[in-house]
Design an enzyme around this catalytic site. Structure first.
Site, PDB file in Angstrom:
ATOM      1  N   HIS A 269      45.759  39.983  48.149  1.00  0.00           N
ATOM      2  CA  HIS A 269      45.412  40.357  47.240  1.00  0.00           C
ATOM      3  C   HIS A 269      44.527  42.205  47.858  1.00  0.00           C
ATOM      4  CE1 HIS A 269      45.230  37.942  44.253  1.00  0.00           C
ATOM      5  NE2 HIS A 269      45.632  36.630  45.076  1.00  0.00           N
TER       6      HIS A 269
ATOM      7  N   CYS B 107      51.112  39.288  44.488  1.00  0.00           N
ATOM      8  CA  CYS B 107      50.450  37.284  44.324  1.00  0.00           C
ATOM      9  C   CYS B 107      51.858  36.617  44.088  1.00  0.00           C
ATOM     10  CB  CYS B 107      49.444  37.320  44.054  1.00  0.00           C
ATOM     11  SG  CYS B 107      49.043  35.560  44.184  1.00  0.00           S
TER      12      CYS B 107
ATOM     13  N   GLU C 199      43.385  44.810  46.044  1.00  0.00           N
ATOM     14  CA  GLU C 199      41.985  44.888  45.456  1.00  0.00           C
ATOM     15  C   GLU C 199      40.728  44.075  45.678  1.00  0.00           C
ATOM     16  OE1 GLU C 199      42.945  40.913  43.925  1.00  0.00           O
ATOM     17  OE2 GLU C 199      44.251  42.453  44.069  1.00  0.00           O
TER      18      GLU C 199
END
Length: 361
Positions: free
Chosen positions: A329, A244, A331
């Site tokens: 993202h 990001c 994750e």
């Protein structure tokens, strides 16, 4: 209590304050999130620092707040806008209701607002300053926004922190990290050292890392020009993963450019094309800025990932350095976990480059 959401373009939306923080005006950039779940992770994601978040799903708060899904120690949003907020929590892990949690941190929530109309306005006019208030007419000074550089300084850890004792030592440069990023590294056998965003290269080098993770965070990457020499040096010396804001800073450090999107990419359902693996994954996203593909010439960077909604760059690789970056993202939390293989690739990069000295591009 009756309340109002005012947008800087003059739009006004009437609703009801359901939290106790109704006597304080909340101002910030108005953004939206489209996921059905994940409000706890969104509220505590430092990338949302000082923003007013509109949750588009009609009912928010039904499973409450638990002790497992925090992305940081406290919420970072300036205010919350929903169509309906559940006053109770219906989940065995719940410790607090959504309203109790927001009251604890003095964050206002306004409900019974036409969130669809707000999102249509944002998509047409772009993200803009907004105000939550009990006043039917806002004051001009209420639309003032906090500078982006102050946002990163407020959300970054101020001291070094260490996690785990695995075989691969990863230094995570904290521009506003999510805890789930640390978890993803720990699950893959890493020792993780988190350092403040403005840590000098020599100090990171003294930690003897095997790899670097440049974290997510709030604001305009160009407001962080002072860290670009450090980011460039890290890329030139260690296998690096940028996520990001970290992705954007890596691109700027190598000579590329970034630009601001009209209303950003936010939500848990963005399709991304991975050119290297020739597959499409669904991703969770939250950002206002993107890397300009035309600016990648002579940087050594190549676009690997693309957003299939608008064709924007979603990740890079490098011709010489073991650098990989993603705008989304991997994750997840909240959102699909289809991109978690990015962490596996990063660890393979780390293992493949133990002790290697990279040539300068």
């Amino acid at each position: 209590m009756e309340g109002y959401l005012h947008l800087k373009n003059g739009a006004k939306y009437k609703g009801t304050f359901q939290t106790k923080a109704v006597n304080q005006t909340a101002s910030g950039e108005i953004v939206f999130f489209t996921g059905m779940t994940g409000y706890q992770e969104v509220l505590t994601d430092p990338s949302y620092k000082d923003q007013i978040i509109v949750f588009t799903y009609p009912l928010i708060g039904n499973y409450g707040i638990n002790n497992e899904d925090f992305e940081s120690k406290k919420p970072h949003v300036a205010g919350v806008v929903v169509y309906e907020a559940n006053k109770d929590a219906f989940h065995y892990q719940s410790q607090h209701s959504l309203l109790e949690y927001l009251d604890k941190w003095n964050i206002p929530l306004i409900s019974h607002v036409d969130t669809r109309a707000i999102v249509k306005n944002i998509r047409q006019a772009g993200s803009m300053p907004a105000v939550l208030t009990t006043e039917e007419m806002p004051r001009k000074e209420d639309f003032s926004l906090i500078k982006d550089t102050k946002k990163v300084a407020k959300v970054s850890e101020s001291d070094l922190q260490q996690y785990g004792n695995g075989d691969h030592h990863i230094v995570l440069v904290d521009f506003g990290k999510k805890e789930s990023m640390v978890d993803c590294l720990l699950e893959r056998g890493c020792k993780v050292t988190v350092v403040p965003y403005n840590t000098e290269f020599e100090n990171i080098q003294n930690l003897a890392p095997n790899g670097i993770l440049l974290s997510n965070g709030p604001g305009d990457p160009k407001e962080l020009k002072e860290v670009l020499p450090t980011v460039q040096a890290l890329i030139q010396h260690y296998p690096t993963l940028g996520i990001c804001l970290g992705h954007q800073l890596a691109a700027l450090a190598l000579g590329a450019e970034t630009s601001k999107l009209s209303f950003g990419h936010r939500g848990a359902n963005h399709p991304v094309m991975d050119k290297k693996n020739q597959k499409v994954i669904m991703s969770s996203q939250n950002h206002s800025y993107v890397v300009v593909e035309d600016s990648l010439k002579n940087t050594g960077c190549t676009a690997r990932f693309y957003n299939l909604h608008d064709g924007s760059v979603e990740g890079l690789s490098h011709d010489i350095y073991p650098l990989q970056t993603v705008q989304f993202h991997p994750e997840a939390n909240p959102g699909p976990a289809e991109g978690q293989y990015i962490f596996d690739e990063f660890i393979e990069n780390v293992k493949a480059n133990y002790g290697r000295v990279f040539a300068h591009a």
